[in-house]
Write a protein that holds these residues in place. Structure first.
Motif, PDB file in Angstrom:
ATOM      1  N   GLY A   8     -15.065 -18.162  28.266  1.00  0.00           N
ATOM      2  CA  GLY A   8     -15.882 -19.299  27.817  1.00  0.00           C
ATOM      3  C   GLY A   8     -16.581 -19.659  27.336  1.00  0.00           C
ATOM      4  O   GLY A   8     -17.519 -19.996  26.338  1.00  0.00           O
ATOM      5  N   ALA A   9     -18.331 -18.626  28.629  1.00  0.00           N
ATOM      6  CA  ALA A   9     -19.244 -18.586  27.936  1.00  0.00           C
ATOM      7  C   ALA A   9     -19.591 -17.873  25.910  1.00  0.00           C
ATOM      8  O   ALA A   9     -20.283 -18.114  25.552  1.00  0.00           O
ATOM      9  N   LEU A  10     -18.945 -16.497  26.031  1.00  0.00           N
ATOM     10  CA  LEU A  10     -18.999 -16.154  24.462  1.00  0.00           C
ATOM     11  C   LEU A  10     -18.321 -17.317  23.124  1.00  0.00           C
ATOM     12  O   LEU A  10     -19.260 -17.723  22.327  1.00  0.00           O
ATOM     13  N   LEU A  11     -17.464 -19.107  23.749  1.00  0.00           N
ATOM     14  CA  LEU A  11     -17.276 -18.961  23.081  1.00  0.00           C
ATOM     15  C   LEU A  11     -18.034 -20.470  22.873  1.00  0.00           C
ATOM     16  O   LEU A  11     -18.730 -21.156  21.969  1.00  0.00           O
ATOM     17  N   VAL A  12     -19.044 -20.825  24.022  1.00  0.00           N
ATOM     18  CA  VAL A  12     -19.850 -21.509  23.977  1.00  0.00           C
ATOM     19  C   VAL A  12     -21.229 -21.435  22.731  1.00  0.00           C
ATOM     20  O   VAL A  12     -22.111 -22.536  22.089  1.00  0.00           O
ATOM     21  N   ALA A  13     -21.607 -20.175  23.112  1.00  0.00           N
ATOM     22  CA  ALA A  13     -22.388 -19.316  22.897  1.00  0.00           C
ATOM     23  C   ALA A  13     -22.450 -19.396  21.264  1.00  0.00           C
ATOM     24  O   ALA A  13     -23.089 -19.920  20.181  1.00  0.00           O
ATOM     25  N   THR A  14     -21.165 -19.089  20.474  1.00  0.00           N
ATOM     26  CA  THR A  14     -20.488 -18.946  19.368  1.00  0.00           C
ATOM     27  C   THR A  14     -21.332 -20.203  18.742  1.00  0.00           C
ATOM     28  O   THR A  14     -21.681 -20.726  17.744  1.00  0.00           O
ATOM     29  N   PHE A  20     -25.919 -24.283  15.085  1.00  0.00           N
ATOM     30  CA  PHE A  20     -27.351 -24.372  14.989  1.00  0.00           C
ATOM     31  C   PHE A  20     -27.609 -23.958  13.354  1.00  0.00           C
ATOM     32  O   PHE A  20     -28.520 -24.282  13.442  1.00  0.00           O
ATOM     33  N   PHE A  21     -26.787 -22.696  12.590  1.00  0.00           N
ATOM     34  CA  PHE A  21     -27.219 -22.152  12.104  1.00  0.00           C
ATOM     35  C   PHE A  21     -27.009 -23.240  10.465  1.00  0.00           C
ATOM     36  O   PHE A  21     -27.661 -23.568   9.114  1.00  0.00           O
ATOM     37  N   ALA A  22     -25.253 -23.699  10.707  1.00  0.00           N
ATOM     38  CA  ALA A  22     -24.957 -25.149   9.802  1.00  0.00           C
ATOM     39  C   ALA A  22     -25.886 -26.261   9.805  1.00  0.00           C
ATOM     40  O   ALA A  22     -26.075 -26.894   8.493  1.00  0.00           O
ATOM     41  N   LEU A  23     -26.030 -26.463  10.675  1.00  0.00           N
ATOM     42  CA  LEU A  23     -26.968 -28.167  10.719  1.00  0.00           C
ATOM     43  C   LEU A  23     -28.190 -28.591  10.077  1.00  0.00           C
ATOM     44  O   LEU A  23     -27.449 -29.264   9.147  1.00  0.00           O
TER      45      LEU A  23
END
Lengths: 268, 341
Positions: A8-14, A20-23
């Motif tokens: 879950g932590a990996l998923l949230v970070a990704t 952040f990059f696409a926005l």
């Protein structure tokens, strides 16, 4: 339970990173309607900046390729005293803050500078600034690409009667082309976005030294839609370069495959 | 046909290559890896520069340390076959061959080496044997005065290797060019070359025909390289023959004359195998348990004790050889070569 928490932590970070990059990119294209955006492209400020950017990029990259390629080949294939220093000098502009590069170019080429030329604040200055900041990316990639060419191919070419120059053009260059293209794509991308060194060394004069990034800055207080339109344009160019880069890297891979393949002969 | 004469010293990392070679027919240099074999070829091709000596083809001098002559690789007419063939991956078969030279003979070469049908293929799509033929055609397109072959069969799988070896031997005979072959395999060397030189640490240990090397090896190393069993012992003359006492007290009888510390050499194909001591004329017997049975083509290599015998698959089957069997290996006194240590 623990494992689920970790995943879950990996998923949230990704998700956070991707958003952040696409926005910002999404925001550029959605802030105003695409029609409004496209209309701005006919604005003379945009056309002038595009022309300056194209001209200077073309000239700068011609310089980078013509001088960078032989430099990289020499540094990749010869071992001599001072080579380490030479490679470091080539890499220096990569870590130099662009504003510092601009000041450096100014005091090197300025009327009062080291070489006492009248280059500053001309289109030549833009070309030099772009070459200065983007060249190292190409040369570094080219050194790696040349080093990756199996020296046995060079030996084979020599024993087949080809001198060093013919060997370079007919064997080394084609085998290194994937790496060279990838390096050049990066250099073009970096050169197109050049801002700091250019504004210090060449100023921001419409039609003369105002490149696309400089036009974004200049139009910021004047017409925000123009700023957005140029940004959108640069996003599209960058995306095209990124795709070219990925194509170039697969190109290298397919050529360097040298392991045995017992495929049926292609002639039948 | 001009002969290649080479006498030079080439320093390598841990030793110097120091050789004198005259290559008129086909000469194979054999030796363990790292013996300086490939470096020798590189020096002759001009890819490495020796410190002293002279390399010449007939009357044309390629390298002469005394007068400072050093022709660059492209100025020497050598046909170099590289170990992994070094075919240019970005060129087609035809373009690879034409790299060495153009003209009508390219078609002829493609035909002769049976690669005409592959002319538009890329090296990445060829089998090992095809690559080897393309590399050979490319080297010949240069119209070389001498052929240099670096491990020409090493990159091939065992099955292809046998047929390619036969083809290559025929091609070399037809060409009638001086050829220097480098290999770590004595069988390849013996099959391809008239003369075989054994090289160790950059020096020639023995030079002769394959038969000479087998029948009169100058050292246990050469004998072992040629495939022989090497047994160390103490020799004493008695009654017209020499008796060699091995460390385990076994006596080995030889018709060669020798005294003192010797290596007794017997080749695997001289040995016969039996379940019990034979009552024939052979004087030498080793009785031991079989430790390995390895089929090689139509033969079987059987190792028992300190010796390895090579018998036909048929004989092995008749005898029913299995690992762990107690067998007797026998050979004649005349088949025992002695090398004085």
């Amino acid at each position: 339970m623990r494992r689920a928490a970790f995943f879950g932590a990996l998923l949230v970070a990704t998700v956070v990173v991707l958003a952040f990059f696409a926005l910002p990119i999404i925001a550029i294209f959605t802030h105003v309607s695409p029609v409004t955006l496209a209309k701005q492209l006919t604005n003379p400020v945009v056309d002038d900046a595009l022309l300056v950017s194209l001209k200077t990029t073309l000239l700068a990259q011609a310089l980078v390729l013509l001088l960078g390629t032989p430099t990289a080949y020499l540094l990749a294939t010869r071992r001599f005293r001072g080579r380490f220093l030479a490679v470091t000098v080539v890499e220096l502009p990569l870590v130099l803050p662009p504003a510092v590069a601009g000041i450096g170019l100014l005091v090197a080429f300025g009327r009062m500078g080291l070489l006492k030329t009248s280059i500053p604040f001309t289109q030549t200055a833009v070309t030099l600034a772009v070459a200065f900041v983007s060249g190292p990316l190409y040369v570094r990639a080219a050194i790696a690409a040349f080093e990756a060419v199996d020296p046995t191919f060079v030996d084979a070419s020599r024993t087949l009667g080809a001198g060093p120059a013919r060997t370079f053009f007919r064997v080394v260059l084609p085998l290194a082309r994937g790496g060279l293209a990838a390096g050049e794509a990066l250099a073009v991308a970096r050169g197109l976005g050049e801002f700091g060194a250019t504004i210090m060394f060449a100023g921001s004069l419409q039609r003369v030294t105002q490149t696309l990034p400089l036009a974004i800055y200049a139009e910021f207080d004047v017409n925000f839609d123009v700023t957005l339109a140029i940004s959108g344009l640069l996003v599209l160019i960058s995306a095209a370069i990124l795709i070219a880069l990925k194509v170039a890297s697969t190109w290298t891979l397919s050529l360097q495959r040298s392991g045995f393949r017992f495929a049926p002969s292609t002639s039948t | 046909m001009d002969a290649l004469t080479a006498a030079f010293r080439l320093p390598l990392r841990s030793f110097d290559v120091d050789l004198t070679l005259d290559v008129a027919g086909t000469l194979a240099l054999v030796g363990p890896s790292g013996a300086g074999k490939s470096s020798t070829l590189r020096a002759i091709a001009g890819l490495a520069r020796p410190t002293t000596g002279r390399i010449a083809l007939g009357s044309s001098v390629w390298f002469d340390a005394a007068s400072g002559v050093f022709l660059r690789p492209e100025e020497r007419r050598v046909g170099f076959l590289f170990q992994e063939y070094a075919l240019f991956p970005h060129l087609t078969v035809r373009q690879n061959v034409e790299y060495g030279g153009r003209g009508a003979r390219i078609d002829e070469l493609l035909e002769r080496l049976h690669i005409g049908a592959l002319e538009d293929a890329r090296p990445g799509d060829l089998s090992g044997g095809e690559r080897q033929r393309v590399a050979l055609a490319r080297a010949l397109a240069r119209e070389p005065d001498v052929l240099l072959l670096d491990e020409p069969l090493a990159a091939l799988d065992p099955h292809t290797r046998d047929t390619v070896r036969v083809d290559l031997r025929a091609t070399l005979r037809d060409l009638a060019l001086p050829a220097l072959i480098v290999t770590h395999d004595f069988v390849d060397a013996a099959a391809l070359a008239d003369q075989v030189g054994v090289i160790v640490d950059g020096r020639l240990v023995q030079l002769g025909s394959p038969e000479e090397l087998i029948s009169a090896p100058v050292s246990p190393f050469v004998a072992r390289f040629a495939g022989g069993n090497v047994l160390h012992g103490h020799a004493r003359r008695s009654g017209g023959v020499t008796a060699v006492e091995l460390a385990d007290r076994t006596l080995v009888i030889s018709t060669d004359e020798a005294e003192g510390e010797v290596a007794a050499i017997v080749y695997p194909w001289e040995l016969t195998l039996a379940r019990a001591l034979p009552s024939d004329s052979s004087q030498n017997h080793v009785q031991a348990h079989v430790t390995s049975v390895v089929p090689v083509a139509n033969r079987v290599r059987v190792t028992l004790g300190a010796v390895t015998a090579e018998v036909t698959a048929e004989s092995a089957a008749r005898l029913g050889v299995r690992e762990g069997d107690l067998l007797v290996a026998s050979w004649k006194a005349t088949a025992t070569r002695l090398v004085q240590l």
